[in-house]
Design a protein around this motif. Structure first.
Motif, short mmCIF file in Angstrom:
data_model
loop_
_atom_site.label_atom_id
_atom_site.label_comp_id
_atom_site.label_asym_id
_atom_site.label_seq_id
_atom_site.Cartn_x
_atom_site.Cartn_y
_atom_site.Cartn_z
N ALA A 37 30.14 43.71 36.40
CA ALA A 37 30.75 42.54 35.51
C ALA A 37 31.46 41.61 35.85
N VAL A 38 33.25 41.77 36.56
CA VAL A 38 33.53 40.99 37.01
C VAL A 38 33.05 39.79 37.89
N PHE A 39 32.37 40.93 38.98
CA PHE A 39 32.01 39.67 40.57
C PHE A 39 30.79 39.16 40.08
N TYR A 40 29.97 39.69 40.16
CA TYR A 40 28.65 39.03 39.88
C TYR A 40 28.03 37.82 38.54
N GLY A 41 29.11 38.86 37.27
CA GLY A 41 28.59 38.53 35.89
C GLY A 41 29.17 37.29 35.44
N ALA A 42 30.28 37.43 36.22
CA ALA A 42 31.42 36.71 35.77
C ALA A 42 32.00 35.79 36.49
N LEU A 43 32.89 36.08 37.72
CA LEU A 43 33.62 35.54 38.93
C LEU A 43 33.27 34.58 39.68
N SER A 44 32.61 35.64 40.44
CA SER A 44 32.24 35.31 41.99
C SER A 44 31.00 34.54 41.45
N VAL A 45 29.77 35.07 41.05
CA VAL A 45 28.66 33.96 40.59
C VAL A 45 29.40 32.65 40.33
N HIS A 46 30.01 32.43 39.83
CA HIS A 46 30.00 31.10 39.06
C HIS A 46 30.78 30.16 39.90
N LEU A 47 31.44 30.50 41.32
CA LEU A 47 32.53 30.08 42.17
C LEU A 47 31.88 28.97 42.98
N GLY A 48 30.39 28.85 43.14
CA GLY A 48 29.46 27.75 43.75
C GLY A 48 29.22 26.70 43.42
N ALA A 49 29.37 26.63 41.52
CA ALA A 49 29.33 26.09 40.54
C ALA A 49 31.20 25.21 40.34
N TYR A 50 31.74 26.57 40.42
CA TYR A 50 33.17 25.79 40.77
C TYR A 50 33.88 24.78 41.51
N MET A 51 32.64 24.71 42.66
CA MET A 51 33.61 23.54 43.39
C MET A 51 32.27 22.99 43.94
N LEU A 52 31.13 22.82 43.11
CA LEU A 52 30.81 21.44 43.06
C LEU A 52 31.59 20.33 41.59
#
Length: 499
Positions: A266-281
């Protein structure tokens, strides 16, 4: 205490809170002093609460003082003068990092409270929270990173904890294989990230984002490099973001990541980790303003990921995989928004999607049971909506249905065009090294050459060797032993029947 001292104190507390949690949980396991579930839970709650209060305090002070960009310097932690390299630790509090850090603490606190009950009496309870603390520290460091070295450090902590949590149930073979697969994909993304960091150092003389993105608070900064350099650095970072967020063509690891416990999914691949690439962009978004081809590449990758996720999610047979591809759809749309320059819209989209997807993934384990309970209560099946991707039995396109069911054959394509050439190259270089060593030492041992031919990637149909020819004798012996066992069993059965 002056305003600057207060901001610096609270800034250090934001990072120190998860670091202290990681130290306490790690040292207790290292020295064989296991903490009780109650102690582990209280330490986690205290760390999250302190970090959240600290970042909220900084937000209030910035609003009070009218600041939009507050850097906190931690100095050079590693300095190699001969190579002109230094690891500069710097954190930045601005309109991008503060909301994402608050989101990290809120969701990690929620998941910590959920996991406290969900993993009660689980043998790996403390191991889960140790990896959870690694992830929390990695997300906070990545969110507040003011240099590309700091971002890479947090990026690695997130990747390491994610892969280890996918293999959390290590007594089974499948989670370990999937964890290794995800870790391999992360290596590709990390390699691109590392090359981008070195290129950035070469262009600007350092890894400070202020030096690359120019002056001005986010998102009003102007990149200080020419369009060609921005295109090279931006494409490398786009590959890194695609690997971390599971975008095309690296989407195959998303359903594999669901092998871990539900709280981590829930927290890694649905919420935070999966958005980390978009955050870096979003962090390097000034690069998009000076390079139109880079902007087009970002939009195309985001649109392709959104379309692929939307189609594939409709043929998944389990709820967690369907949610994983639904997350990919939203991440693709967020990347498209970044490409078009809608920075604030993309940030709001990240926050809203992360909150909603966390709720859905936490609800997933009990959803099926409630679904059957509801059908029993009404005495019939609930109405189902017709999917746009229908099976051939229902008149759908066989090719499209098979393409979506096989998840675009992306894993097979990566294996064939990326993994296998690398593997063959490494094995070939290893063989050349062995031959050179044999030439220098004068060794003529036949086992060295046989090791190459026995590997299936080099020679799918290995020729018969002396070792294989001699192996026929044990097979005959094994057949005799099997016959002996069968005869003993028949004799035993016969003895029982006689008795």
């Amino acid at each position: 205490m002056t305003l600057e001292t207060s901001i610096h104190f609270f800034g250090v507390m934001v990072v120190a809170a998860p670091a202290v949690l990681l130290s306490m949980l790690g040292l207790s396991m290292l020295f064989g002093i296991p903490l009780s579930e109650k102690s582990t839970s209280r330490l986690t709650q205290s760390s999250v609460a302190i970090g959240l209060l600290a970042v909220l305090s900084i937000l209030l002070l910035m609003l009070w003082n009218g600041d939009r960009h507050l850097p906190i310097e931690m100095g050079n932690w590693v300095s190699i003068q001969e190579q002109h390299f230094h690891f500069h630790l710097k954190f930045v509090f601005d309109r991008l990092s503060i909301p994402f850090t608050i989101l990290t603490f809120v969701l990690c606190g929620t998941i910590g409270a959920f996991a406290k009950v969900y993993l009660h009496r689980e043998p790996g309870y403390n191991r889960f929270f140790l990896l959870y603390s690694v992830f929390l520290l990695g997300m906070v460091v990545s969110s507040l990173a003011g240099t590309i070295e700091t971002l890479f450090f947090g990026w690695e902590l997130v990747g390491l904890s994610s892969a280890l949590l996918i293999a959390y149930f290590h007594e089974r073979q499948t989670p370990v294989i999937n964890g290794h697969r995800v870790w391999s994909v992360y290596r590709i993304a990390d390699a691109a990230f590392l090359v981008a960091a070195l290129t950035m150092h070469h262009l600007t003389g350092g890894g400070d984002f202020d030096g690359l993105m120019g002056s001005g608070p986010w998102p009003e900064g102007v990149a200080s490099i020419d369009p060609h350099a921005a295109l090279v650095v931006g494409l490398l970072l786009l590959v890194a973001a695609a690997g971390k967020s599971g975008m095309v063509p690296f989407s195959g690891w998303l359903p594999r990541a669901m092998e871990g416990p539900t709280p981590s999914s829930a927290v890694f691949y649905g919420a935070l980790s999966v958005h980390l690439g978009a955050y870096m962009l979003l962090r390097v978004s000034p690069l998009l303003d000076v390079s139109f081809p880079l902007r087009v590449c970002v939009i195309v990758m985001g649109a392709a990921s959104a379309l692929f996720g939307a189609l594939t999610a409709r043929v998944q047979t389990d709820v967690k995989s369907a949610l994983a591809y639904a997350s990919l759809t939203q991440v693709g749309i967020i990347v498209v928004e970044i490409g078009f320059g809608f920075h604030y819209l993309a940030l709001i989209h990240i926050i809203g999607h992360a909150l909603m997807r966390t709720l859905q993934l936490l609800r997933a384990p009990s959803l099926l049971k409630d679904y059957h309970t509801l059908e029993d209560a009404i005495g019939g099946h609930l109405p189902q909506t017709e999917s746009i991707i229908r099976s051939p039995q229902r008149g759908g396109s066989p090719r499209l249905y098979r393409f979506c069911l096989e998840r675009g054959h992306l894993d097979a394509m990566i294996d064939r065009f990326v993994v296998r050439p690398f593997e063959k190259t490494f094995l070939w270089t290893g063989e050349m090294e062995r031959r050179w060593t044999r030439f220098l030492s004068g060794d003529r041992s036949p086992q060295v050459d046989q090791a190459r031919w026995e590997h299936p990637s080099i020679n799918p149909e290995p020729r018969e060797t002396t070792t294989q020819r001699t192996a026929t004798q044990p097979i005959t012996t094994q057949k005799r032993m099997s016959a002996t066992v069968l005869t003993s069993g028949q004799l035993s059965t016969r003895e029982n029947s006689d008795a």
